[in-house]
Design a protein around this motif. Sequence first.
Motif, PDB file in Angstrom:
ATOM      1  N   TYR A  91      33.668  42.507  26.117  1.00  0.00           N
ATOM      2  CA  TYR A  91      35.059  42.047  25.975  1.00  0.00           C
ATOM      3  C   TYR A  91      36.020  42.971  26.719  1.00  0.00           C
ATOM      4  CZ  TYR A  91      33.037  39.287  22.185  1.00  0.00           C
ATOM      5  OH  TYR A  91      32.270  38.432  21.446  1.00  0.00           O
ATOM      6  N   GLY A  92      35.952  44.256  26.415  1.00  0.00           N
ATOM      7  CA  GLY A  92      36.820  45.217  27.085  1.00  0.00           C
ATOM      8  C   GLY A  92      36.612  45.261  28.581  1.00  0.00           C
ATOM      9  N   PRO A  93      35.357  45.379  29.055  1.00  0.00           N
ATOM     10  CA  PRO A  93      35.128  45.400  30.504  1.00  0.00           C
ATOM     11  C   PRO A  93      35.683  44.175  31.219  1.00  0.00           C
ATOM     12  CG  PRO A  93      33.169  46.162  29.365  1.00  0.00           C
ATOM     13  CD  PRO A  93      34.130  45.691  28.308  1.00  0.00           C
ATOM     14  N   LEU A  94      35.539  42.998  30.605  1.00  0.00           N
ATOM     15  CA  LEU A  94      36.076  41.789  31.232  1.00  0.00           C
ATOM     16  C   LEU A  94      37.592  41.883  31.378  1.00  0.00           C
ATOM     17  CD1 LEU A  94      35.765  38.900  32.267  1.00  0.00           C
ATOM     18  CD2 LEU A  94      35.918  38.106  29.908  1.00  0.00           C
ATOM     19  N   ILE A  95      38.263  42.375  30.349  1.00  0.00           N
ATOM     20  CA  ILE A  95      39.717  42.505  30.395  1.00  0.00           C
ATOM     21  C   ILE A  95      40.146  43.470  31.492  1.00  0.00           C
ATOM     22  CG2 ILE A  95      41.743  43.331  29.126  1.00  0.00           C
ATOM     23  CD1 ILE A  95      40.382  42.366  26.562  1.00  0.00           C
ATOM     24  N   PHE A  96      39.472  44.619  31.597  1.00  0.00           N
ATOM     25  CA  PHE A  96      39.905  45.646  32.540  1.00  0.00           C
ATOM     26  C   PHE A  96      39.567  45.288  33.978  1.00  0.00           C
ATOM     27  CE2 PHE A  96      39.118  48.432  28.651  1.00  0.00           C
ATOM     28  CZ  PHE A  96      40.419  48.246  28.213  1.00  0.00           C
ATOM     29  N   VAL A  97      38.444  44.605  34.189  1.00  0.00           N
ATOM     30  CA  VAL A  97      38.124  44.154  35.552  1.00  0.00           C
ATOM     31  C   VAL A  97      39.086  43.045  35.968  1.00  0.00           C
ATOM     32  CG1 VAL A  97      36.372  43.065  37.001  1.00  0.00           C
ATOM     33  CG2 VAL A  97      35.707  44.844  35.390  1.00  0.00           C
ATOM     34  N   LEU A  98      39.402  42.142  35.035  1.00  0.00           N
ATOM     35  CA  LEU A  98      40.402  41.111  35.323  1.00  0.00           C
ATOM     36  C   LEU A  98      41.749  41.728  35.671  1.00  0.00           C
ATOM     37  CD1 LEU A  98      39.730  38.369  32.615  1.00  0.00           C
ATOM     38  CD2 LEU A  98      39.630  38.061  35.094  1.00  0.00           C
ATOM     39  N   LEU A  99      42.158  42.739  34.903  1.00  0.00           N
ATOM     40  CA  LEU A  99      43.434  43.399  35.151  1.00  0.00           C
ATOM     41  C   LEU A  99      43.460  44.040  36.529  1.00  0.00           C
ATOM     42  CD1 LEU A  99      46.193  44.383  34.172  1.00  0.00           C
ATOM     43  CD2 LEU A  99      45.039  46.339  33.116  1.00  0.00           C
ATOM     44  N   PHE A 100      42.378  44.687  36.907  1.00  0.00           N
ATOM     45  CA  PHE A 100      42.316  45.323  38.226  1.00  0.00           C
ATOM     46  C   PHE A 100      42.393  44.270  39.330  1.00  0.00           C
ATOM     47  CE2 PHE A 100      40.053  47.412  41.787  1.00  0.00           C
ATOM     48  CZ  PHE A 100      40.815  48.570  41.881  1.00  0.00           C
ATOM     49  N   GLY A 101      41.651  43.169  39.159  1.00  0.00           N
ATOM     50  CA  GLY A 101      41.693  42.109  40.159  1.00  0.00           C
ATOM     51  C   GLY A 101      43.059  41.466  40.266  1.00  0.00           C
ATOM     52  N   VAL A 102      43.731  41.277  39.126  1.00  0.00           N
ATOM     53  CA  VAL A 102      45.065  40.676  39.128  1.00  0.00           C
ATOM     54  C   VAL A 102      46.071  41.597  39.810  1.00  0.00           C
ATOM     55  CG1 VAL A 102      46.991  40.024  37.638  1.00  0.00           C
ATOM     56  CG2 VAL A 102      44.691  39.206  37.121  1.00  0.00           C
ATOM     57  N   CYS A 103      45.979  42.899  39.557  1.00  0.00           N
ATOM     58  CA  CYS A 103      46.905  43.856  40.179  1.00  0.00           C
ATOM     59  C   CYS A 103      46.783  43.811  41.701  1.00  0.00           C
ATOM     60  CB  CYS A 103      46.617  45.268  39.674  1.00  0.00           C
ATOM     61  SG  CYS A 103      47.117  45.590  37.976  1.00  0.00           S
ATOM     62  N   LEU A 104      45.554  43.758  42.190  1.00  0.00           N
ATOM     63  CA  LEU A 104      45.345  43.760  43.635  1.00  0.00           C
ATOM     64  C   LEU A 104      45.714  42.421  44.256  1.00  0.00           C
ATOM     65  CD1 LEU A 104      43.899  46.420  42.953  1.00  0.00           C
ATOM     66  CD2 LEU A 104      42.136  45.806  44.614  1.00  0.00           C
ATOM     67  N   SER A 105      45.325  41.330  43.610  1.00  0.00           N
ATOM     68  CA  SER A 105      45.603  40.009  44.170  1.00  0.00           C
ATOM     69  C   SER A 105      47.090  39.665  44.097  1.00  0.00           C
ATOM     70  CB  SER A 105      44.776  38.942  43.446  1.00  0.00           C
ATOM     71  OG  SER A 105      45.091  38.914  42.071  1.00  0.00           O
ATOM     72  N   SER A 106      47.790  40.144  43.073  1.00  0.00           N
ATOM     73  CA  SER A 106      49.223  39.882  42.963  1.00  0.00           C
ATOM     74  C   SER A 106      49.991  40.541  44.093  1.00  0.00           C
ATOM     75  CB  SER A 106      49.754  40.378  41.619  1.00  0.00           C
ATOM     76  OG  SER A 106      49.147  39.695  40.549  1.00  0.00           O
ATOM     77  N   SER A 107      49.545  41.721  44.496  1.00  0.00           N
ATOM     78  CA  SER A 107      50.220  42.420  45.591  1.00  0.00           C
ATOM     79  C   SER A 107      50.001  41.717  46.917  1.00  0.00           C
ATOM     80  CB  SER A 107      49.695  43.855  45.687  1.00  0.00           C
ATOM     81  OG  SER A 107      49.940  44.552  44.489  1.00  0.00           O
ATOM     82  N   ALA A 108      48.843  41.056  47.051  1.00  0.00           N
ATOM     83  CA  ALA A 108      48.549  40.364  48.303  1.00  0.00           C
ATOM     84  C   ALA A 108      49.042  38.933  48.319  1.00  0.00           C
ATOM     85  CB  ALA A 108      47.038  40.375  48.562  1.00  0.00           C
ATOM     86  N   PHE A 123      40.664  38.955  44.899  1.00  0.00           N
ATOM     87  CA  PHE A 123      40.230  38.825  43.510  1.00  0.00           C
ATOM     88  C   PHE A 123      38.714  38.633  43.439  1.00  0.00           C
ATOM     89  CE2 PHE A 123      39.664  36.736  39.413  1.00  0.00           C
ATOM     90  CZ  PHE A 123      40.516  37.462  38.602  1.00  0.00           C
ATOM     91  N   SER A 124      38.179  37.814  44.329  1.00  0.00           N
ATOM     92  CA  SER A 124      36.731  37.573  44.354  1.00  0.00           C
ATOM     93  C   SER A 124      35.965  38.813  44.785  1.00  0.00           C
ATOM     94  CB  SER A 124      36.411  36.409  45.299  1.00  0.00           C
ATOM     95  OG  SER A 124      37.074  35.227  44.907  1.00  0.00           O
ATOM     96  N   VAL A 125      36.521  39.539  45.757  1.00  0.00           N
ATOM     97  CA  VAL A 125      35.848  40.749  46.244  1.00  0.00           C
ATOM     98  C   VAL A 125      35.763  41.800  45.144  1.00  0.00           C
ATOM     99  CG1 VAL A 125      36.121  42.712  47.818  1.00  0.00           C
ATOM    100  CG2 VAL A 125      36.392  40.390  48.677  1.00  0.00           C
ATOM    101  N   VAL A 126      36.806  41.919  44.335  1.00  0.00           N
ATOM    102  CA  VAL A 126      36.782  42.884  43.241  1.00  0.00           C
ATOM    103  C   VAL A 126      35.649  42.573  42.271  1.00  0.00           C
ATOM    104  CG1 VAL A 126      38.035  43.709  41.206  1.00  0.00           C
ATOM    105  CG2 VAL A 126      39.219  43.502  43.394  1.00  0.00           C
ATOM    106  N   PHE A 127      35.543  41.317  41.867  1.00  0.00           N
ATOM    107  CA  PHE A 127      34.488  40.936  40.928  1.00  0.00           C
ATOM    108  C   PHE A 127      33.107  41.110  41.552  1.00  0.00           C
ATOM    109  CE2 PHE A 127      37.596  39.310  38.061  1.00  0.00           C
ATOM    110  CZ  PHE A 127      36.944  39.185  36.840  1.00  0.00           C
TER     111      PHE A 127
END
Length: 230
Positions: A91-108, A123-127
Motif C-alpha cells: 500500500y505505502g510503496p504504491l502511494i509513494f511511487v505514484l506520488l513520484f511519478g505524478v510530481c515528474l509528469s506534472s512538471s512535464a 509517468f510510465s518510465v518511472v513505474f
Amino acid sequence: NNSSGFGSGINIFGANSVRERPQSVSSFQDINASSTLDESISKTFKRDIDRIVSNVKNVLDAKRVFLGNRRSNGEENSQQQQQPLRDWDLYGPLIFVLLFGVCLSSSAGGSSSKTKSDAGTIFSVVFATVAFGAFALTLNVKFLGGKIIFLQAMSLIGYCIFPLDLSAVLCWVSANSWYRFFVVGLGVTWSCGASVPFVSAAVVEERKALAVYPMVLLYVTLGLFAAVVV
C-alpha cells in the motif's frame, strides 16, 4: 539470519516464510495477533495506516539511516526498531511511487498534446524503472546467496523512495540548477542510506557491496529524473 552488522535485527530477506505475516503486537498494540478476519473495516484501515506511518518513520529516522542500530543498544531494541520494514506490504510503496511519478509528469505536462504525451511517457518510465529495479534487486540478492522475493523488493524500494518524493516536491520551489542538484542529492543519499542496511543484511559480509550496488544505481537514476524533469 545474518548476525553481523544490521542483520541482527533484520530478517526480512532471510525469513523462512516470504508471505506477508501479521504484525507483531509489540509493533502495533491494537492488532489481534490470533486473527484479523473478524475485525471491522475501520480497524483494518487504521492498522494499514499505522503500518505505513511506522515504515515512513523508519525511513526518515536520521539516526537509524546514517548511524545504524549499534550493538550497545541491545539486540532486542534493534529488532523492535527494525520490525515495521520486516513485514512487507504494497500500500505505502504504491502511494509513494505514484506520488513520484505524478510530481515528474506534472512538471512535464502542459496544454498541448505533445507535452501531455511526454508527461504520460515520463509517468510510465518511472513505474518501469522501479519495477525493473525490484526485479534486478531480487535476482541479484538470490544470485549472491540471499533470500528475497519480488514483492519484498518492491516494498523496500517503494518505502525508501519517499525522500526522493520530498526532493521532487522541493524542486518546484526553484529552477536553480545548483539548488535542484543539492536537494536531489540529499534525497538520493537518504534513500540509499535507508535501503542499504536492509539489502546488505540479506547476504554475507563479503558480498554486501555487490548486493547494494543495484539499489544505489536505481536511486541515482531516479534522482537524475527528478533533477532534470521537475
